[in-house]
Design an enzyme around this catalytic site. Structure first.
Site, PDB file in Angstrom:
ATOM      1  N   GLU A  69      47.057  39.667  47.130  1.00  0.00           N
ATOM      2  CA  GLU A  69      46.557  38.507  46.380  1.00  0.00           C
ATOM      3  C   GLU A  69      47.582  37.382  46.293  1.00  0.00           C
ATOM      4  OE1 GLU A  69      46.259  41.669  45.430  1.00  0.00           O
ATOM      5  OE2 GLU A  69      44.102  41.960  45.605  1.00  0.00           O
ATOM      6  N   HIS A  79      38.176  45.583  36.261  1.00  0.00           N
ATOM      7  CA  HIS A  79      37.015  44.909  36.849  1.00  0.00           C
ATOM      8  C   HIS A  79      36.171  44.217  35.770  1.00  0.00           C
ATOM      9  CE1 HIS A  79      38.099  47.540  40.131  1.00  0.00           C
ATOM     10  NE2 HIS A  79      37.198  47.011  40.919  1.00  0.00           N
TER      11      HIS A  79
END
Lengths: 350, 320
Positions: B58, B127
């Site tokens: 990322e 999440h």
């Protein structure tokens, strides 16, 4: 079934100019006398500027400053190989590279005095601002060179960083992305042996930094970083390779003879003896010895350079110190393309 | 056409990419797979040389995007889940948000970091988070969160055309929850402008993202005449819309899923205290997530704001 060797790798070391100033003629890059003198002059300018900056800092006329004493060949040799259109992402100890890109000295010093205007370069200088968080800017070089490829530009990008940066995750991500996306990028690690106090053998157990390239499917080479010809040759070749979509890692083996910054005292973690040993490998002395043997150097030539550069820098210091003070409202002006209402309100608070 | 949030975002991306050849998409599985939520579906097939499946990193995705932007492209990186934004935080906070200032305007970073966010989809740890405060707190960033398909398209197009770095959070709970009319023609919704979804005189409820819909459900049969503000842009905040409304209603509730302490509600309350304290008829209430890690699905419902909690807050504010 016995284990078998499925891959073997080698790490090369490139050195052209020895400590006495003799060159290996087979490896000597094509450079005429003018070029060599220009390199010498840039190295001298870098050193004189560095000395002056340290003095200014001690007199309270400059902020914290990171000296590059001993690393001039790494800067000049590599930057000399750049085309005008190529782009550079430095770290924070690349004075010689900035000078090679013709960044005005007064502006460069203004930054180290604590003035943001010092990092406002013209676009055609093709060099980016100083980047302070170690190792994080290689990704910007990766993206920039990726855009070169996407836009089908025929230029390449160089990024500089130190041995400490190779422990950062972003080094790994930048190396990996660069290799995967086959971008025109050259990574130059100035292995100056120390990340503040930590010696390179405690930074990594790898025998070389160059070998880290192998894990990314990239070519890596260790170069004598105090040898301006080796740095030039390795960088020139790497830039050509980069333009064909093959990035390179160059480990420039050098030594930071000064403190990390003016806030550091390197006597706490290393001996004078060690520093003096590297003094014998001084990059400027080596080049001078070579030039002298080729009749490219004379004492009065260097005396004149010293005089000229000292005057030039004194002039720049004067200019820097007489620069109109930046205004309070400027601190708000560059946060967004347009001032937000919130910032307008804060700007108007008195 | 009738479109859900996913389709509206996809339409915005596709139309802008058609128009502006400098736009590139990059991220994990955004290419051939069309993204794990299928938001970028079909774009790789359409714009093959401008949609990139990246290695799984990322910081690398966002850091490279900064470089792409510095060399004149418009990168739109996708971070697969908000919980995986953390490795990229350094690139966003230390660089993307600062480069304009550092270079005194010589360089800017016009990137849009897209990421699904928020809970309510019975997912794994990392999440279901609502990390918007980190970005709102960072000078130099803009933060946008749409609550419905129509807004998502118009806001995303504005974000893409904006010269500053924008964090665009997509409430994943409502990715496919409902459809509405989303014009195929191009339109924009300006950043920094809230939307007064429903006008009222008794009370102002300020919210954003998936909680706009829940708030409307909560007030459906209310005996009070409630004004509902959908912020749409969390930074820069539409302070005028907030203050105008509260100056009229004198009562305010803020609903968000992010943890309570230093959530956006705190800033809104401080703003009202500074500028409209004397209009207030009752203490402002917050209906937010708690200051805890978002629980796994079995306990998640105890974390989330819900219709009951919103109703209770309404009673409390109105009966003060």
């Amino acid at each position: 079934m016995p284990k078998e060797v499925i891959h073997q790798f080698n790490v090369e070391f490139l050195s052209v100019l020895d400590e006495k100033g003799k060159v290996d003629s087979k490896l000597m890059p094509k450079l005429n006398g003018e070029n060599i003198k220009k390199m010498f002059e840039l190295m001298k300018l870098t050193r004189i500027l560095d000395e002056k900056a340290l003095k200014l800092q001690r007199e309270g006329r400059l902020g914290t400053y990171a000296s590059c004493l001993g690393q001039e060949a790494t800067h000049i040799g590599s930057a000399f190989a750049l085309g005008k259109e190529d782009f550079v992402f430095p770290s924070f100890r690349e004075q010689g590279v900035y000078l090679s890109r013709n960044i005005p000295i007064d502006q460069y010093l203004a930054y180290w005095k604590g003035d943001e205007r010092g990092m406002k370069f013209t676009k055609d200088a093709n060099i980016f601002t100083v980047s302070i968080p170690v190792g994080s800017h290689m990704l910007h070089a990766m993206g920039y060179s990726w855009a070169c490829k996407i836009k089908k530009e025929s230029r390449a990008v160089i990024t500089y960083f130190g041995d400490g940066a190779t422990s950062e995750g972003d080094f790994h991500e930048a190396m990996n992305f660069a290799s995967v996306f086959e971008v025109p990028l050259v990574f130059i690690c100035q292995n100056n042996q120390y990340a503040i106090s930590l010696p390179v053998n405690k930074q990594t157990k790898a025998q070389t930094i160059a070998q880290k390239a192998i894990a990314y499917g990239m070519y890596g080479i260790r170069v004598d970083g105090n040898d301006v010809f080796a740095m030039y040759r390795a960088t020139k070749e790497a830039l050509e390779r980069a333009k064909k979509g093959k990035p390179t890692l160059i480990e420039a083996l050098t030594y930071r003879r000064g403190d990390h910054t003016t806030s550091d005292d390197s006597k706490k973690y290393r001996t004078d003896r060690e520093v003096n040993q590297w003094k014998k490998k001084d990059p400027i002395d080596r080049l001078r010895n070579y030039m002298s043997s080729k009749k490219l150097w004379a004492q009065d030539y260097e005396d004149e350079l010293d005089k000229k550069f000292n005057e030039e820098i004194d002039e720049a210091v004067k200019k820097m110190e007489s620069l109109e003070a930046p205004k309070r409202e400027e601190i708000f002006n560059y946060m967004y393309s347009e001032l937000t209402d919130n910032l307008k309100e804060q700007q108007n608070e008195k | 056409m009738k479109a859900n949030l996913v389709q509206a975002i996809n339409m915005a991306l596709s139309q802008e990419m058609e128009k502006d050849k400098s736009i590139v998409l990059l991220g994990e599985d955004v290419g051939i797979d069309g993204g794990v939520f299928r938001v970028t579906e079909g774009l790789f097939q359409k714009y093959k040389d401008r949609v990139f499946d990246t290695p799984l990193a990322e910081s690398g995705i966002v850091g490279s995007s900064i470089g792409l932007a510095l060399n004149g492209l418009k990168p739109i990186p996708e971070i697969q889940f908000e919980g995986f934004l953390m490795p990229a935080l350094d690139q966003i906070i230390s660089h993307a948000s600062r480069i304009r200032n550092r270079s005194r305007g010589m360089f800017n970073v016009p990137l849009v970091v897209r990421s699904p966010f928020g809970g309510g989809i019975k997912a794994l740890e990392h999440h279901s988070d609502s990390p918007e405060t980190y970005f709102i707190h960072t000078p130099g960033l803009k933060v946008v969160i749409p609550s419905r398909p129509y807004d998502a398209k118009g806001l995303l197009i504005s974000a893409i055309r904006d010269p500053d770095p924008v964090i665009f959070f997509e409430p994943k709970k409502i990715y496919r929850a409902f459809k509405e009319e989303v014009p195929e023609k191009e339109y924009t919704i300006p950043l920094g402008k809230a939307n007064i979804i429903k006008q009222g005189e008794d009370l102002t409820i300020i919210t954003y993202g998936s909680w706009v819909r829940e708030t409307l459900k909560a007030i459906k049969d209310s005996k009070y005449n409630i004004e509902v503000i959908d912020l749409r842009t969390l930074k820069p905040l539409d302070t005028k819309a907030i203050l105008n409304s509260v100056s009229r209603t004198g009562r305010c509730i803020i609903v968000h899923e992010a943890p309570k302490t230093l959530g956006l509600a705190s800033e809104i309350i401080a703003l009202i205290n500074e500028k409209e304290l004397l209009s207030l008829e009752a203490p402002i209430q917050r209906v937010t997530g708690y200051d805890i890690v978002v629980p796994l699905p079995k306990l998640e419902k105890y974390y989330m704001p819900n219709i009951d909690r919103i109703k209770k807050a309404i009673d409390k504010v109105m009966s003060f």
